[in-house]
Design an enzyme around this catalytic site. Structure first.
Site: not given
Length: 671
Positions: A36-37, A40, A115, A117, A119, A174, A226, A313, A407, A410, A425, A431
């Site tokens: 990483d150094f 950078d 594939e 799915k 989220d 996604e 995808y 699902k 409520c 109020c 209300c 309110c």
């Protein structure tokens, strides 16, 4: 000197190429070849050269991923190819029925690509000549928000492609957050004294709409691409397109599988139903696609979904935890929402502390008692919900939860409308949450669109008793704003300027903005069309209001009650005196043709190619006229999905020509 410049240009291009390769090694191939150094240091060297030699600017340089630009408005962009939603299935019987429909339609064997799915938030990215040109959110499927600057900051979205890529195409995919990065964000928020975010999906979606691209970069978003979309398809199958996309530099799902039979699909689903909990990101199901692109074309689309794809699902997850208290929230319209405060519990990868109870009927149906042990579910719900009670753990002393009578904000006695399950209300003008919510609504983008007046500022102004209704905005002075928290001279001036500019906003948006119950954007436009001034609308009877298309008794009574209140009349008079637009301006509708001249139209059913409002506007722009009822005076009835009584009546009359949406568009295109 020219040689030196050429050497510098070559050095810049070599650094860019090297950094692009390191990005691919790290994010796509998972085989980093540099620390990483060191990465950078190379990036810093490139950044210095680009700053010194701006003539070699390239919007797709690796340095552009860092972000830093501010986008205050995300332009709305029409999708060149509609982004359809998928039909859902929840068991293997659904999948078997789907396969039977496919085989019956094409009369040949079929194989599928399965594939994960993801989220997250759907995205469409345009590439031209191998370069990322534009990124647009899904929106409503027809149009979305352009968020190119923010998507550029996502490390595994390629800025430049390699190999034999086509000249012009879209990649769909996604944008998501890994569990690790989501937890990292929430840990920082808790350290800063802020509420943690609810779930990775909403956080990813919200991050894409942040105004500062540098802040988007910090969120650590990821992508998976995808779907290749173009008029020119360089393959014969979806699986082949995925392989090509991978070779061009796209990150595709490593877990995707080509399944020769439905049995293989079921095996894939069963495996990931269990193993999903070991993934570093969240999924909520499996997406199945017919592999052959020829078969996809044969199967086509319904009004909202491709017939060649299906989302399986996973069943909702459920956990048990203790109910600690029930609190009550007051919304902008006065609706009361009960919320269960729970003993924190891990559910579907996130810590759940609260669950919606929706209304009193749900509480009674659950027979909810104090300190019950409850079952919490989080299927497709953004906010988890209680689906049951473990009565075996209930103590004899436990008291039944009694819905509040007044409520919580109020103290006004609540009312419950007979045909609704929700308590309200009625103190809408005094309110606090309703007053603040009404003013937040007034300044919102779809209403008066007053820049820099956010919810926090409005809450402060209300606490300081500087505003109580929308008319008060127009007497604010910059000196009153400056003492507010985090308010600088420039910010205060921007607010004052924004308020002044809002006086140019057309009547229909003002009408929507003042917040008459049940009057949304579409209703406001129809009201203004029939009652061009606020005076005419104020004086209209319930019967006259009901004559307007789509205005029923419920909306008409609400409008009449609004104008019967002296406080509302005073607010309207004040708005008028301050120069706010409360009458219809001159029509600016451009006439495009007279191809529909003298013809009358009516639209019915659920439209999928355009909104009803857009359709009616097209009629007017091409010389036609919209009417509100089926009669012998109607020339064309344009029908969408689930057209009902209007279609039947038109068929009975016999002289009315019935069109689908595409046939309507074809009429206009004949011009």
């Amino acid at each position: 000197m020219p040689d030196n410049i050429e050497n510098i240009q070559q050095k810049i291009e070599d650094l860019r190429k090297e950094l692009h390769q390191h990005n691919e090694n790290y994010y796509l191939l998972d085989t980093p070849t540099i620390s990483d150094f060191d990465f950078d240091m190379l990036l810093e060297e490139l950044r210095d050269l680009e700053a010194k030699y701006p003539e070699f600017y390239d919007e797709n340089s690796p340095t552009m991923r860092v972000g830093g630009g501010i986008t205050k408005v995300f332009p709305t962009v029409q999708h060149r190819f509609r982004m359809y939603s998928l039909d859902n299935s929840y068991d293997f019987d659904d999948l078997e029925d789907w396969e039977k429909r496919i085989i019956k339609a094409i009369d040949e064997p079929v194989e599928f690509v399965a594939e994960l799915k993801y989220d997250g938030a759907s995205i469409s990215i345009l590439y031209e000549n191998g370069k990322l040109v534009q990124a647009v959110t899904r929106g409503d499927g027809f149009q979305g928000d352009e968020i190119t600057a923010n998507v550029r900051t996502i490390s595994d979205v390629p800025l430049k492609l390699k190999g034999d890529f086509p000249a012009h195409f879209f990649m769909r995919g996604e944008i998501y957050l890994t569990r690790k990065n989501f937890d990292k964000i929430n840990k920082q928020r808790e350290e800063d004294g802020l509420d943690p975010f609810m779930n990775p999906r909403n956080t990813a979606s919200g991050s894409l709409k942040m105004q500062h691209s540098g802040e988007v970069r910090k969120r650590g978003l990821s992508s998976v691409l995808y779907q290749y979309i173009s008029e020119e398809i360089p393959a014969e199958s979806h699986w082949e397109l995925l392989e090509k996309a991978k070779s061009w530099g796209f990150k595709t799902s490593q877990q995707a599988k080509l399944c020769k039979t439905l049995a293989e699909v079921k095996e894939f689903i069963s495996y990931w139903d269990i193993e999903r909990h070991n993934l570093p990101f969240e999924i909520d199901g499996i997406v199945l696609k017919v592999n052959s692109l020829k078969q996809q074309r044969q199967l086509g689309y319904t009004a909202k979904s491709p017939r060649w794809a299906m989302a399986y699902k996973f069943k909702a997850e459920k956990v048990e935890t203790e109910l600690q208290t029930v609190s009550y929230q007051v919304g902008r319209t006065g609706a009361i929402t009960p919320v269960a405060n729970l003993k924190p519990v891990l559910l579907a990868g996130t810590i759940v502390k609260r669950a919606s109870l929706h209304n009193e009927d749900i509480i009674k149906k659950l027979d909810l008692h104090e300190h019950d042990f409850v079952y919490v579910e989080k299927g497709g719900e953004i906010i988890p919900k209680i689906v049951g009670v473990n009565t075996e753990k209930r103590t004899a002393e436990s008291k039944e939860i009694e819905y509040i009578k007044h409520c919580p904000e109020c103290g006004t006695e609540l009312v419950k409308i007979e045909d609704q399950a929700i308590h309200f209300c009625p103190n809408e003008l005094h309110c606090p949450p309703q007053v603040v919510g009404r003013m937040i609504h007034y300044v919102s983008r779809k209403a008066l669109n007053i820049d820099n007046l956010g919810s926090e500022t409005i809450e402060q102004l209300y606490r300081e008793r500087l505003i109580e209704n929308p008319a008060d905005f127009y007497v604010l002075k910059k000196e009153q704003l400056l003492p507010l928290e985090r308010m600088a001279e420039k910010s205060a001036q921007n607010i004052i300027s924004g308020i002044e500019k809002s006086k140019e906003i057309p009547f229909e948006k003002v009408l929507y903005g003042i917040g008459i119950k049940h009057v949304g954007e579409t209703v406001a436009k129809k009201l203004v069309k029939n009652f061009p001034t606020i005076e005419e609308l104020k004086n209209a009877t319930v019967e006259e209001l009901c004559q307007v298309e789509d205005i029923g008794t419920k909306i008409a009574v609400s409008i009449a009650e609004f104008f019967a209140n002296p406080e509302n009349i005073l607010m309207i008079e004040r708005l008028k005196s301050y120069g706010v637009q409360l009458e219809k301006g001159e029509s600016t509708n451009e006439v495009l043709s007279n191809v529909l001249d003298g013809k009358t139209f009516l639209f019915t059913g659920k439209l999928s190619l355009f909104t009803r409002e857009a359709a009616e506007e097209m009629v007017e722009k091409h010389g036609g006229k919209n009417i509100s009822a089926v009669s012998k005076n109607l020339n064309y009835l344009v029908v969408g999905e689930k057209a009902g009584s209007k279609l039947k009546k038109a068929q009975d009359i016999g002289t009315i020509e019935i069109l689908d949406e595409q046939q309507f568009l074809d009429l206009i295109e004949k011009k």
